[in-house]
Motif scaffolding. Sequence first.
Motif, mmCIF file in Angstrom:
data_model
loop_
_atom_site.group_PDB
_atom_site.id
_atom_site.type_symbol
_atom_site.label_atom_id
_atom_site.label_comp_id
_atom_site.label_asym_id
_atom_site.label_seq_id
_atom_site.Cartn_x
_atom_site.Cartn_y
_atom_site.Cartn_z
ATOM 1 N N THR A 325 -3.923 7.574 35.007
ATOM 2 C CA THR A 325 -2.617 7.638 35.642
ATOM 3 C C THR A 325 -2.321 9.098 35.972
ATOM 4 N N SER A 326 -1.230 9.332 36.674
ATOM 5 C CA SER A 326 -0.846 10.652 37.164
ATOM 6 C C SER A 326 -1.695 11.022 38.385
ATOM 7 N N PHE A 327 -1.362 12.141 39.001
ATOM 8 C CA PHE A 327 -2.055 12.559 40.215
ATOM 9 C C PHE A 327 -1.886 14.067 40.394
ATOM 10 N N GLY A 328 -2.526 14.600 41.434
ATOM 11 C CA GLY A 328 -2.354 16.010 41.754
ATOM 12 C C GLY A 328 -3.339 16.953 41.097
ATOM 13 N N GLY A 329 -4.370 16.433 40.427
ATOM 14 C CA GLY A 329 -5.326 17.294 39.743
ATOM 15 C C GLY A 329 -6.481 17.722 40.628
ATOM 16 N N ILE A 330 -7.353 18.525 40.053
ATOM 17 C CA ILE A 330 -8.514 19.035 40.782
ATOM 18 C C ILE A 330 -9.504 17.918 41.084
ATOM 19 N N GLN A 331 -9.666 16.971 40.149
ATOM 20 C CA GLN A 331 -10.562 15.842 40.370
ATOM 21 C C GLN A 331 -9.824 14.725 41.107
ATOM 22 N N THR A 332 -10.485 14.101 42.056
ATOM 23 C CA THR A 332 -9.924 12.906 42.679
ATOM 24 C C THR A 332 -9.750 11.843 41.606
ATOM 25 N N SER A 333 -8.570 11.214 41.591
ATOM 26 C CA SER A 333 -8.296 10.196 40.583
ATOM 27 C C SER A 333 -7.745 8.952 41.251
ATOM 28 N N GLY A 334 -7.865 7.827 40.544
ATOM 29 C CA GLY A 334 -7.395 6.569 41.086
ATOM 30 C C GLY A 334 -6.769 5.705 40.017
ATOM 31 N N GLU A 335 -5.829 4.879 40.444
ATOM 32 C CA GLU A 335 -5.179 3.969 39.498
ATOM 33 C C GLU A 335 -4.678 2.736 40.235
ATOM 34 N N ARG A 336 -4.874 1.588 39.614
ATOM 35 C CA ARG A 336 -4.321 0.345 40.152
ATOM 36 C C ARG A 336 -2.887 0.239 39.633
ATOM 37 N N ARG A 337 -1.940 0.501 40.505
ATOM 38 C CA ARG A 337 -0.564 0.715 40.063
ATOM 39 C C ARG A 337 0.155 -0.554 39.618
ATOM 40 N N ALA A 338 -0.323 -1.717 40.011
ATOM 41 C CA ALA A 338 0.340 -2.955 39.582
ATOM 42 C C ALA A 338 0.284 -3.130 38.069
ATOM 43 N N ARG A 339 -0.640 -2.452 37.420
ATOM 44 C CA ARG A 339 -0.736 -2.589 35.967
ATOM 45 C C ARG A 339 0.489 -2.022 35.257
ATOM 46 N N TRP A 340 1.270 -1.181 35.954
ATOM 47 C CA TRP A 340 2.505 -0.646 35.402
ATOM 48 C C TRP A 340 3.731 -1.447 35.842
ATOM 49 N N GLY A 341 3.509 -2.459 36.652
ATOM 50 C CA GLY A 341 4.613 -3.268 37.125
ATOM 51 C C GLY A 341 5.192 -2.835 38.454
ATOM 52 N N ASP A 342 4.570 -1.886 39.141
ATOM 53 C CA ASP A 342 5.046 -1.482 40.461
ATOM 54 C C ASP A 342 4.942 -2.648 41.439
ATOM 55 N N ASP A 343 5.858 -2.682 42.383
ATOM 56 C CA ASP A 343 5.911 -3.767 43.354
ATOM 57 C C ASP A 343 4.894 -3.524 44.472
ATOM 58 N N VAL A 344 3.631 -3.647 44.116
ATOM 59 C CA VAL A 344 2.533 -3.484 45.063
ATOM 60 C C VAL A 344 1.548 -4.629 44.834
ATOM 61 N N ALA A 345 0.635 -4.785 45.774
ATOM 62 C CA ALA A 345 -0.375 -5.839 45.639
ATOM 63 C C ALA A 345 -1.249 -5.583 44.413
ATOM 64 N N PRO A 346 -1.766 -6.662 43.785
ATOM 65 C CA PRO A 346 -2.626 -6.484 42.607
ATOM 66 C C PRO A 346 -3.819 -5.571 42.873
ATOM 67 N N GLY A 347 -4.318 -5.568 44.103
ATOM 68 C CA GLY A 347 -5.479 -4.745 44.438
ATOM 69 C C GLY A 347 -5.139 -3.382 45.018
ATOM 70 N N TYR A 348 -3.872 -2.965 44.901
ATOM 71 C CA TYR A 348 -3.456 -1.672 45.463
ATOM 72 C C TYR A 348 -3.866 -0.535 44.531
ATOM 73 N N VAL A 349 -4.591 0.436 45.074
ATOM 74 C CA VAL A 349 -5.040 1.601 44.318
ATOM 75 C C VAL A 349 -4.388 2.854 44.897
ATOM 76 N N ARG A 350 -3.708 3.609 44.027
ATOM 77 C CA ARG A 350 -3.209 4.926 44.439
ATOM 78 C C ARG A 350 -4.307 5.942 44.176
ATOM 79 N N LEU A 351 -4.707 6.626 45.222
ATOM 80 C CA LEU A 351 -5.728 7.661 45.111
ATOM 81 C C LEU A 351 -5.091 9.033 45.291
ATOM 82 N N SER A 352 -5.469 9.954 44.439
ATOM 83 C CA SER A 352 -5.040 11.342 44.559
ATOM 84 C C SER A 352 -6.266 12.173 44.869
ATOM 85 N N ALA A 353 -6.338 12.689 46.089
ATOM 86 C CA ALA A 353 -7.520 13.443 46.497
ATOM 87 C C ALA A 353 -7.583 14.774 45.767
ATOM 88 N N GLY A 354 -8.767 15.105 45.280
ATOM 89 C CA GLY A 354 -8.959 16.344 44.543
ATOM 90 C C GLY A 354 -9.611 17.424 45.377
#
Length: 372
Positions: A325-354
């Motif tokens: 979880t979290s974003f903005g770091g040097i390494q590209t990171s990813g998280e499936r945000r629905a696991r936190w209860g966000d109103d997004v599709a189950p397959g939605y991934v938030r990517l933070s480019a590193g």
Amino acid sequence: MSTKANQAAHRVLDMLHGRARKVAKGDPLAPPIINAAKYALPGAPDHPFPYGRFDNPGWQAIEDAIGALENAPTICFPSGMAAVTAALMALAGPGARVLLPSDGYYTVRVLIDDFLRQHGIEPVLVPTRQMDGYDLSGFDLVWLETPSNPGLDVCDIKAICERAHAAGAKVCVDNTTATPLLQDPLALGADMVVASDTKALAGHSDVLFGHVASKDEALIERVRQWRKLSGATPGPAEAYLAYRGLMTLELRLERMCTNADALARLLQGHAAVSAVRFPGLETDPSHAIAAKQMVRPGFVLGATFRSEEAAERFIDDCPAIFHATSFGGIQTSGERRARWGDDVAPGYVRLSAGCEPTDALLAAVSQTLDTL
């Protein structure tokens, strides 16, 4: 260079050289870590450092540096949520009506529901994309998060500020996903800005930090007083880490934004991905407003896969994506945000480019996509 980019460049120069212009011969360029609860205080207690909870030289160093980017007085905090809490306490009195994005960072909504409602504060939730046309009559505070997290919708800060002020409301903008280098809410009319500097501003995934900035002297003094009285103070070592990370923000953002744009275009054209959200894509519903008020569209993007399983496989299998979880770091990171209860599709991934080399990052992501 565009006007927005030119202004940002001059603020970076002031940030980088602000401390350097003030140090005396033999003083360190980097701010020292001063672990002090007590200071010498004979006579009248009228010194800037009377006690450790009031101020610290390290806080002043990071506040001056972030303040150069915000072009406004800045108060630092031990986390983004500590900054959010201070802003709400400064802006929302008992019985206040607060317009809040229903698709913004969920912890802000939980804070209001669990603790601030007991003071009569009434939150009204509206999706970010509906903020532009929403009737602001009767509100005391309009809280914006643009681009929103995690859906990456955008609203028109300047237009909303004009309407809010006409209706007698203050405006606070959570600028975490953009940073002051990619978007300047105070110049667009916002009364206050908050940010989680844990993310891109400090940027090394090793410190919790946050800040509040405002050009309104009375408001910023209320924020300072809240920090002093509540004890929501950052540690001296944390202030140093945030300062150290901040010094390379512009360089990191250049690579991160370039990588995000390249990733968005790669994902958009791949059969394993059903939808991509990124304000930099010409087809994105947020593109027009983002292009108007942002220097660049940022480093965060969203990709929707056909299923929860495919999304998790993509994150876990890609050697260039860190699953967290979290974003903005040097390494590209990813998280499936629905696991936190966000109103997004189950397959939605938030990517933070590193900050990885772009070609190597694209190759790793492309190879993983082809296996889904």
